[in-house]
Design an enzyme around this catalytic site. Sequence first.
Site, PDB file in Angstrom:
ATOM      1  N   GLU A 196       0.833  -1.213   0.000  1.00 16.72           N
ATOM      2  CA  GLU A 196       0.000   0.000   0.000  1.00 16.72           C
ATOM      3  C   GLU A 196       0.861   1.254   0.000  1.00 16.72           C
ATOM      4  O   GLU A 196       0.520   2.251  -0.636  1.00 16.72           O
ATOM      5  CB  GLU A 196      -0.977   0.022   1.173  1.00 16.72           C
ATOM      6  N   GLY A 237      -5.494   4.776  -0.575  1.00 18.33           N
ATOM      7  CA  GLY A 237      -5.935   3.422  -0.874  1.00 18.33           C
ATOM      8  C   GLY A 237      -7.384   3.226  -0.465  1.00 18.33           C
ATOM      9  O   GLY A 237      -7.805   3.692   0.596  1.00 18.33           O
ATOM     10  N   HIS A 245      -0.148 -14.283  -0.853  1.00 19.57           N
ATOM     11  CA  HIS A 245       1.177 -14.620  -0.332  1.00 19.57           C
ATOM     12  C   HIS A 245       1.560 -15.979  -0.914  1.00 19.57           C
ATOM     13  O   HIS A 245       0.968 -17.003  -0.564  1.00 19.57           O
ATOM     14  CB  HIS A 245       1.142 -14.637   1.190  1.00 19.57           C
ATOM     15  N   VAL A 246       2.541 -15.979  -1.813  1.00 20.30           N
ATOM     16  CA  VAL A 246       2.868 -17.199  -2.550  1.00 20.30           C
ATOM     17  C   VAL A 246       4.148 -17.879  -2.070  1.00 20.30           C
ATOM     18  O   VAL A 246       4.392 -19.030  -2.424  1.00 20.30           O
ATOM     19  CB  VAL A 246       2.942 -16.919  -4.073  1.00 20.30           C
ATOM     20  N   ARG A 247       4.944 -17.201  -1.271  1.00 24.88           N
ATOM     21  CA  ARG A 247       6.175 -17.790  -0.734  1.00 24.88           C
ATOM     22  C   ARG A 247       6.527 -17.014   0.535  1.00 24.88           C
ATOM     23  O   ARG A 247       6.310 -15.819   0.611  1.00 24.88           O
ATOM     24  CB  ARG A 247       7.310 -17.682  -1.752  1.00 24.88           C
ATOM     25  N   SER A 248       7.100 -17.699   1.486  1.00 26.82           N
ATOM     26  CA  SER A 248       7.483 -17.032   2.726  1.00 26.82           C
ATOM     27  C   SER A 248       8.907 -16.483   2.613  1.00 26.82           C
ATOM     28  O   SER A 248       9.693 -16.912   1.770  1.00 26.82           O
ATOM     29  CB  SER A 248       7.391 -17.998   3.905  1.00 26.82           C
ATOM     30  N   HIS A 265      -3.914   0.918 -14.148  1.00 30.34           N
ATOM     31  CA  HIS A 265      -4.866   1.911 -14.657  1.00 30.34           C
ATOM     32  C   HIS A 265      -4.629   3.224 -13.927  1.00 30.34           C
ATOM     33  O   HIS A 265      -4.565   3.255 -12.697  1.00 30.34           O
ATOM     34  CB  HIS A 265      -6.301   1.439 -14.407  1.00 30.34           C
ATOM     35  N   GLY A 284      -6.559   6.530 -13.857  1.00 25.84           N
ATOM     36  CA  GLY A 284      -7.698   7.368 -14.200  1.00 25.84           C
ATOM     37  C   GLY A 284      -7.676   8.672 -13.421  1.00 25.84           C
ATOM     38  O   GLY A 284      -6.850   8.873 -12.538  1.00 25.84           O
TER      39      GLY A 284
END
Length: 140
Positions: free
Chosen positions: A62, A81, A88-91, A105, A107
């Site tokens: 963020e 925000g 979370h795909v790997r530690s 994007h 805008g």
Amino acid sequence: MWKRPMTLDVLNQLSKGTMMEHIDIVYTQIGSDFLEATMPVDYRTVQTFGLLHGGASVVLAETLGSVAGYMSTEGDKLVVGIEINANHVRSARQGRVRGVAKAIHLGRSQQVWDIRIYDENDKLCCISRLTTSVLDKKAN
């Protein structure tokens, strides 16, 4: 892409006295279409089992998306925000992670940012998407 000229020194100075300073988020690179920062994996950012806390990853994401969003606006605008998600795909257990924010994007009233976080071996740890709202500073 950048409408507000910023340097790494200026960005890092803006972090003084904020959460970013507390957890040692450091801006490391401004590219033509991306903003990058690092964050330590240490006692400030890990969870009970010694892994990078998902919430800390979201703070990094963020931060990057909001600041990049601000840099891509001009005039009396604020960028905040309004929605974030993170996969979370790997530690990560040590060192510093690196986050990279790129616009999806841009805008006038909303932006969407892709933020990817990598460990020190350049392995993907987290994929995040941040939606921001572009507001008139005077109205707030």
